[in-house]
Each structure stands twice: as C-alpha cells, then as structure tokens.
Scaffold this motif. Structure first.
Motif, PDB file in Angstrom:
ATOM      1  N   SER A  71       0.813  -1.220   0.000  1.00 61.66           N
ATOM      2  CA  SER A  71       0.000   0.000   0.000  1.00 61.66           C
ATOM      3  C   SER A  71       0.844   1.267   0.000  1.00 61.66           C
ATOM      4  O   SER A  71       0.292   2.367  -0.042  1.00 61.66           O
ATOM      5  N   GLY A  72       2.185   1.120   0.079  1.00 62.00           N
ATOM      6  CA  GLY A  72       3.055   2.284  -0.028  1.00 62.00           C
ATOM      7  C   GLY A  72       4.070   2.471   1.076  1.00 62.00           C
ATOM      8  O   GLY A  72       4.884   3.389   1.010  1.00 62.00           O
ATOM      9  N   ALA A  73       4.053   1.632   2.114  1.00 59.54           N
ATOM     10  CA  ALA A  73       5.037   1.767   3.193  1.00 59.54           C
ATOM     11  C   ALA A  73       6.430   1.407   2.687  1.00 59.54           C
ATOM     12  O   ALA A  73       6.581   0.625   1.744  1.00 59.54           O
ATOM     13  N   ALA A  74       7.458   1.956   3.358  1.00 60.24           N
ATOM     14  CA  ALA A  74       8.834   1.804   2.879  1.00 60.24           C
ATOM     15  C   ALA A  74       9.721   1.021   3.830  1.00 60.24           C
ATOM     16  O   ALA A  74      10.809   0.588   3.440  1.00 60.24           O
ATOM     17  N   ILE A  75       9.305   0.851   5.086  1.00 60.26           N
ATOM     18  CA  ILE A  75      10.132   0.220   6.113  1.00 60.26           C
ATOM     19  C   ILE A  75       9.235  -0.665   6.971  1.00 60.26           C
ATOM     20  O   ILE A  75       8.075  -0.317   7.219  1.00 60.26           O
ATOM     21  N   VAL A  76       9.771  -1.773   7.451  1.00 61.56           N
ATOM     22  CA  VAL A  76       9.064  -2.614   8.420  1.00 61.56           C
ATOM     23  C   VAL A  76       9.759  -2.490   9.767  1.00 61.56           C
ATOM     24  O   VAL A  76      10.974  -2.668   9.868  1.00 61.56           O
ATOM     25  N   ASN A  77       8.986  -2.163  10.796  1.00 66.42           N
ATOM     26  CA  ASN A  77       9.493  -1.971  12.155  1.00 66.42           C
ATOM     27  C   ASN A  77       8.860  -3.048  13.043  1.00 66.42           C
ATOM     28  O   ASN A  77       7.682  -2.976  13.369  1.00 66.42           O
ATOM     29  N   ASP A  78       9.671  -4.045  13.427  1.00 72.14           N
ATOM     30  CA  ASP A  78       9.164  -5.239  14.103  1.00 72.14           C
ATOM     31  C   ASP A  78       9.671  -5.296  15.538  1.00 72.14           C
ATOM     32  O   ASP A  78      10.872  -5.470  15.770  1.00 72.14           O
ATOM     33  N   ILE A  79       8.769  -5.189  16.505  1.00 74.62           N
ATOM     34  CA  ILE A  79       9.154  -5.230  17.911  1.00 74.62           C
ATOM     35  C   ILE A  79       9.707  -6.585  18.327  1.00 74.62           C
ATOM     36  O   ILE A  79      10.334  -6.703  19.381  1.00 74.62           O
ATOM     37  N   ALA A  80       9.497  -7.613  17.508  1.00 72.51           N
ATOM     38  CA  ALA A  80       9.849  -8.972  17.913  1.00 72.51           C
ATOM     39  C   ALA A  80      10.992  -9.582  17.110  1.00 72.51           C
ATOM     40  O   ALA A  80      11.354 -10.736  17.337  1.00 72.51           O
ATOM     41  N   ALA A  81      11.555  -8.838  16.157  1.00 71.92           N
ATOM     42  CA  ALA A  81      12.683  -9.335  15.356  1.00 71.92           C
ATOM     43  C   ALA A  81      12.373 -10.686  14.704  1.00 71.92           C
ATOM     44  O   ALA A  81      13.241 -11.540  14.555  1.00 71.92           O
ATOM     45  N   GLY A  82      11.122 -10.872  14.319  1.00 71.85           N
ATOM     46  CA  GLY A  82      10.720 -12.101  13.655  1.00 71.85           C
ATOM     47  C   GLY A  82      10.383 -13.251  14.580  1.00 71.85           C
ATOM     48  O   GLY A  82      10.053 -14.341  14.117  1.00 71.85           O
ATOM     49  N   MET A  83      10.415 -13.017  15.893  1.00 76.88           N
ATOM     50  CA  MET A  83      10.209 -14.102  16.858  1.00 76.88           C
ATOM     51  C   MET A  83       8.735 -14.423  17.091  1.00 76.88           C
ATOM     52  O   MET A  83       8.409 -15.476  17.645  1.00 76.88           O
ATOM     53  N   LEU A  84       7.821 -13.527  16.705  1.00 74.71           N
ATOM     54  CA  LEU A  84       6.399 -13.768  16.934  1.00 74.71           C
ATOM     55  C   LEU A  84       5.651 -14.191  15.672  1.00 74.71           C
ATOM     56  O   LEU A  84       4.450 -14.445  15.729  1.00 74.71           O
ATOM     57  N   ASP A  85       6.354 -14.238  14.545  1.00 72.99           N
ATOM     58  CA  ASP A  85       5.750 -14.701  13.297  1.00 72.99           C
ATOM     59  C   ASP A  85       6.863 -15.307  12.455  1.00 72.99           C
ATOM     60  O   ASP A  85       7.742 -14.589  11.974  1.00 72.99           O
ATOM     61  N   ASP A  86       6.834 -16.612  12.270  1.00 77.74           N
ATOM     62  CA  ASP A  86       7.928 -17.260  11.548  1.00 77.74           C
ATOM     63  C   ASP A  86       7.933 -16.939  10.060  1.00 77.74           C
ATOM     64  O   ASP A  86       8.852 -17.340   9.331  1.00 77.74           O
ATOM     65  N   LYS A  87       6.939 -16.179   9.592  1.00 81.61           N
ATOM     66  CA  LYS A  87       6.911 -15.744   8.192  1.00 81.61           C
ATOM     67  C   LYS A  87       7.441 -14.319   8.011  1.00 81.61           C
ATOM     68  O   LYS A  87       7.599 -13.862   6.880  1.00 81.61           O
TER      69      LYS A  87
END
Length: 274
Positions: free
Chosen positions: A110-126
C-alpha cells in the motif's frame, strides 16, 4: 551508512527522526487521538512540517498488557492509514510498526517503505521471509515474550551482553532471508525494568559494535514518567534529555511523538559533535 527506501537512498550518517502516528485506540500516550481521517491526516501533516524523516504507523498497541488484536483487524486499521498518508503526501517515507508478516506485506504493497518489528521475527515465523521478499529496510527490536507477557520476563545476568547475542543471532537469520538493510532497536521498556532501561542506555555505545544503525525509542515512556513521578503528557523534557544522551552514544534514528523537539535536538548534538 545508507538504507534504500523505495529507491531513495537515505543517509543515516546524520541522525534521522521517526515520528509516531498511531491508529490504535489504546496506545499509552496518544491512543484514540487520531480516530478520524481528518485528525490522522492533520497529524501526519504536522509531523512532516516539523521535519520528520519517517512516519511510523502503528495499528496494534505494544504497551505492557496491551489488548490482543487479530491480524485481520490490524490490517483493516493499517492499510487505510498508509494509503491515506501516501495519497496526500506521496513522498512521505512510512514505516509500518507490526510483528506480523501479513500486515507488513499489505502495508508495503500500500506504499510503506520500512518494516518496524518489535519482535525481530520471533512472533511470526513468516516475518523475515516476507521482509526479504519485499526488499525493504527492517528494524528489529529486542524483546522477550509478547506485549502481554514481557513484564514478567526481566531476569538477566548480563543484559547488554545477552542483547548483543540476541541481535547477532537475529541479524544472521535475517541475512539468510535476504534482508540487506537492518536497523537494531534496544527496545526500551520491553521486558526491562526501569533500572535495566537506564543500564542499557548507559552502555548503548556498545551496540555500535554490530556496525548497524541503532534506533532509540524512549519517547514519553515509563522509564521517564515513573522515575519523575509525572504523567506521560509531562515527559517531553525527560524525553529530550534521553534523546540527547542516545545521540551522543551513537543513535542514528530517534523514534518520537514530538518531532519538532527531536529535530532541534539532532541539530544541537550535531553541532556539539563536529
């Protein structure tokens, strides 16, 4: 030290400011303030006028003991918010604050440029696989557990040493998924006591050994207002003090509610450190 945002190279050798824009009803400071398109858009315009470099849109409050929000509800909040900002401010660089790969994918499409993840991939293995496919910069934060459980997970023998090991492992996994631009966030307030937050800040220059940009997010958090026995609404001065310290210790992005004050802080510290 550059990151590629939608084909635009952003130089992080000079610190940047990320403005918080929540479309949630329950965030600890501004929850529910922007509950209409006009209010949300007016705040986005203010952030841009005040000199923001990135707008970080969140649709799931990550405050301690935050209420669970389904993936479908998070997408239903996030996507219209991203599209609204992009429609009116097409050059805005939007960061999407989520720990879910499906939400990240929908927001970037939809137009976002960055992903900011509080869990560093630990809460969603995808999540890491998704970000690698999207080819966008990725902010990975240190946290234990999730927003509902993190307040009970504050036992460390060597907090900074354990955080450095955590980032080493998570960066390695992210690289294997093809993620090139990585920013690390110590996660102030996440699975850390008040005293531990200040220990991490006091030793924050140690994160520079990762040779990755560091984001500092302390804006109006409990490490300020609980220490000073004030409300979050009164914590701007404390936020500025901590942002100054973070910049002196090498932070490259300040994530804040109050952009004008943060931009001024960056200018002053830049002059001081020349």
């Amino acid at each position: 030290m550059f990151i590629n945002c939608k084909g635009k190279l952003v130089d992080l050798s000079q610190p940047k400011v990320m403005g918080i824009l929540n479309c949630t009803p329950d965030s600890f400071f501004d929850g529910g303030n922007y509950n209409s398109d006009s209010k949300f858009l007016n705040q986005a315009e203010k952030l841009l006028a005040d000199g923001v470099d990135f707008i970080d849109i969140g649709a799931y409050s990550s405050k301690p003991n935050a209420e669970f929000v389904s993936e479908e509800e998070e997408i239903a909040r996030m996507v219209p918010a991203v599209e609204l900002v992009i429609k009116h401010f097409p050059d805005a660089l939007i960061s999407v604050d989520t720990f879910r790969g499906a939400v990240a994918k929908a927001a970037v499409e939809s137009g976002a440029a960055i992903v900011n993840d509080i869990a560093a991939g630990m809460l969603d293995d995808k999540m890491l696989e998704t970000v690698g496919q999207l080819k966008v910069p990725y902010i990975m934060m240190h946290m234990r557990g999730n927003p509902q459980t993190m307040v009970k997970l504050t036992q460390y023998e060597d907090i900074v040493g354990e955080m450095l090991l955590y980032f080493s492992e998570r960066v390695d996994v992210a690289r294997k998924h093809g993620i090139d631009d990585i920013i690390i966030d110590p996660g102030f307030g996440f699975a850390k006591t008040l005293e531990q937050n200040y220990e991490v800040l006091n030793k924050m220059e140690l994160f520079n050994m990762t040779e990755l940009p560091v984001l500092a997010g302390m804006s109006r958090k409990s490490m300020i207002y609980k220490l000073l026995d004030i409300a979050p609404q009164e914590a701007l001065n404390g936020t500025t003090v901590l942002n100054t310290i973070a910049l002196q210790k090498g932070a490259k992005i300040l994530r804040v509610h109050d952009v004008k004050e943060a931009v001024e802080t960056v200018k002053i510290v830049n002059m001081l450190m020349r």
